[in-house]
Motif scaffolding. Sequence first.
Motif, PDB file in Angstrom:
ATOM      1  N   LEU A 238       0.502  -1.125   0.059  1.00 42.00           N
ATOM      2  CA  LEU A 238      -0.219   0.165  -0.402  1.00 42.00           C
ATOM      3  C   LEU A 238       1.125   0.995  -0.225  1.00 42.00           C
ATOM      4  CD1 LEU A 238      -2.788  -0.957   2.552  1.00 42.00           C
ATOM      5  CD2 LEU A 238      -3.194  -0.517   0.039  1.00 42.00           C
ATOM      6  N   VAL A 239       2.064   1.595   0.477  1.00 42.75           N
ATOM      7  CA  VAL A 239       2.990   2.650   0.696  1.00 42.75           C
ATOM      8  C   VAL A 239       3.791   3.147   0.070  1.00 42.75           C
ATOM      9  CG1 VAL A 239       4.434   3.701   2.488  1.00 42.75           C
ATOM     10  CG2 VAL A 239       2.474   2.389   3.478  1.00 42.75           C
ATOM     11  N   LEU A 240       4.285   1.694  -0.638  1.00 44.32           N
ATOM     12  CA  LEU A 240       5.715   1.712  -1.522  1.00 44.32           C
ATOM     13  C   LEU A 240       4.755   1.504  -3.105  1.00 44.32           C
ATOM     14  CD1 LEU A 240       8.394   0.426   1.267  1.00 44.32           C
ATOM     15  CD2 LEU A 240       7.698   2.724   0.538  1.00 44.32           C
ATOM     16  N   LYS A 241       4.014   0.692  -3.521  1.00 45.70           N
ATOM     17  CA  LYS A 241       3.896   0.497  -4.229  1.00 45.70           C
ATOM     18  C   LYS A 241       2.581   1.047  -5.178  1.00 45.70           C
ATOM     19  CE  LYS A 241       3.329  -3.663  -7.786  1.00 45.70           C
ATOM     20  NZ  LYS A 241       2.209  -2.730  -8.106  1.00 45.70           N
ATOM     21  N   SER A 242       1.615   0.692  -4.492  1.00 47.82           N
ATOM     22  CA  SER A 242       0.245   1.333  -4.797  1.00 47.82           C
ATOM     23  C   SER A 242      -0.171   2.025  -4.765  1.00 47.82           C
ATOM     24  CB  SER A 242      -1.314  -0.164  -3.743  1.00 47.82           C
ATOM     25  OG  SER A 242      -1.011  -1.769  -4.498  1.00 47.82           O
ATOM     26  N   SER A 243       0.417   3.087  -3.513  1.00 43.31           N
ATOM     27  CA  SER A 243       0.024   4.088  -3.580  1.00 43.31           C
ATOM     28  C   SER A 243       0.460   4.960  -4.612  1.00 43.31           C
ATOM     29  CB  SER A 243      -0.090   4.957  -2.083  1.00 43.31           C
ATOM     30  OG  SER A 243       1.945   5.146  -2.017  1.00 43.31           O
ATOM     31  N   TYR A 244       2.055   4.635  -4.834  1.00 39.74           N
ATOM     32  CA  TYR A 244       2.576   5.462  -5.946  1.00 39.74           C
ATOM     33  C   TYR A 244       2.167   5.692  -7.515  1.00 39.74           C
ATOM     34  CZ  TYR A 244       6.092   6.816  -2.925  1.00 39.74           C
ATOM     35  OH  TYR A 244       6.849   7.708  -1.671  1.00 39.74           O
ATOM     36  N   ASP A 245       1.255   4.794  -7.555  1.00 36.35           N
ATOM     37  CA  ASP A 245       0.437   3.961  -8.291  1.00 36.35           C
ATOM     38  C   ASP A 245      -0.987   4.740  -8.889  1.00 36.35           C
ATOM     39  OD1 ASP A 245       2.623   2.557  -9.675  1.00 36.35           O
ATOM     40  OD2 ASP A 245       1.272   0.884  -9.210  1.00 36.35           O
ATOM     41  N   GLU A 246      -1.515   4.725  -7.773  1.00 35.41           N
ATOM     42  CA  GLU A 246      -2.592   5.348  -7.860  1.00 35.41           C
ATOM     43  C   GLU A 246      -2.367   6.677  -8.234  1.00 35.41           C
ATOM     44  OE1 GLU A 246      -7.327   4.703  -4.915  1.00 35.41           O
ATOM     45  OE2 GLU A 246      -5.131   2.918  -4.685  1.00 35.41           O
ATOM     46  N   TYR A 247      -1.969   7.333  -6.909  1.00 35.79           N
ATOM     47  CA  TYR A 247      -1.911   8.539  -6.317  1.00 35.79           C
ATOM     48  C   TYR A 247      -0.566   8.955  -7.265  1.00 35.79           C
ATOM     49  CZ  TYR A 247      -4.799   7.191  -2.281  1.00 35.79           C
ATOM     50  OH  TYR A 247      -5.916   5.803  -2.201  1.00 35.79           O
ATOM     51  N   ALA A 248      -0.135   8.826  -8.462  1.00 37.85           N
ATOM     52  CA  ALA A 248       0.516   9.400  -9.012  1.00 37.85           C
ATOM     53  C   ALA A 248       0.497  10.885  -9.631  1.00 37.85           C
ATOM     54  CB  ALA A 248       0.833   8.784 -10.850  1.00 37.85           C
ATOM     55  N   ASP A 249      -0.427  11.654  -9.473  1.00 43.42           N
ATOM     56  CA  ASP A 249      -0.705  12.751 -10.076  1.00 43.42           C
ATOM     57  C   ASP A 249      -1.550  13.454  -8.943  1.00 43.42           C
ATOM     58  OD1 ASP A 249      -0.719  12.220 -12.826  1.00 43.42           O
ATOM     59  OD2 ASP A 249      -2.308  11.411 -12.794  1.00 43.42           O
ATOM     60  N   ASP A 250      -1.344  13.203  -7.827  1.00 44.28           N
ATOM     61  CA  ASP A 250      -2.069  13.953  -6.668  1.00 44.28           C
ATOM     62  C   ASP A 250      -0.814  13.524  -4.991  1.00 44.28           C
ATOM     63  OD1 ASP A 250      -3.004  15.424  -4.664  1.00 44.28           O
ATOM     64  OD2 ASP A 250      -5.594  14.923  -4.918  1.00 44.28           O
ATOM     65  N   GLN A 251       0.096  13.201  -5.166  1.00 43.44           N
ATOM     66  CA  GLN A 251       1.138  13.198  -4.066  1.00 43.44           C
ATOM     67  C   GLN A 251       0.376  13.772  -2.916  1.00 43.44           C
ATOM     68  OE1 GLN A 251       4.567  14.864  -4.576  1.00 43.44           O
ATOM     69  NE2 GLN A 251       5.363  15.051  -2.595  1.00 43.44           N
ATOM     70  N   GLN A 252      -0.284  15.202  -2.596  1.00 50.17           N
ATOM     71  CA  GLN A 252      -0.903  15.652  -1.152  1.00 50.17           C
ATOM     72  C   GLN A 252      -1.696  14.069  -1.136  1.00 50.17           C
ATOM     73  OE1 GLN A 252      -2.691  19.224  -1.764  1.00 50.17           O
ATOM     74  NE2 GLN A 252      -0.666  19.954  -1.204  1.00 50.17           N
ATOM     75  N   GLN A 253      -2.474  13.450  -2.031  1.00 54.67           N
ATOM     76  CA  GLN A 253      -3.909  12.943  -1.441  1.00 54.67           C
ATOM     77  C   GLN A 253      -3.358  11.227  -0.638  1.00 54.67           C
ATOM     78  OE1 GLN A 253      -6.939  11.020  -4.865  1.00 54.67           O
ATOM     79  NE2 GLN A 253      -8.376   9.846  -2.707  1.00 54.67           N
TER      80      GLN A 253
END
Length: 193
Positions: A111-126
């Motif tokens: 969740l923290v190191l892979k999926s979140s960077y993929d899912e929130y690639a355009d929204d670092q703040q989210q």
Amino acid sequence: GYVSGKAYKGHPRIQYKSASKIACQASAEACADVPLWGKPAIGLSFTSANNHPDWRMSGEDLRRIWNASQDLKVDGVIGLDTRALQSLLRVTGPVETQEFGTVDSENFTDLVLKSSYDEYADDQQQRQRGNDEISDAVIGKLLSGNAATLAATASVLVQEAQGRHVQALFTDPVLEEAVVDLGVGGAIRADQG
């Protein structure tokens, strides 16, 4: 890097006196056993201050940057990486977050190191809001006053410190000596390459 980013949204540059610059100007002996990492810097962002490979420098720089930019001053710094946080989730059990749902030691890394960077690639703040939720929930459980949780936490942190996943620095000499004796001082040793 960091998990919780509430204090320094946007990664502002902060003017402060770098520990490595001060130590190395004071005397060559002060830096004899501390490997230098690039040029000593003044004006790093908080998240870049831990780039020095030796925690005795990066931990002190983190403390100095915090104190140069925040009202609440600190006399110590504890650094945990994602492996240490994952181990703490084994102690606390799962936490619930609005952003990621249930987070436990099994899904934390993904969740923290892979999926979140993929899912929130355009929204670092989210992505950072989700990280903040996780860290707040874990810290809340750790500070709940449960004696068994506190004892297990101490044990896990000391174990993780052997791989430098947990590092601490204190200005109080008694606390710093205890930290070093526990192997949490973060000095680079010859056996660590």
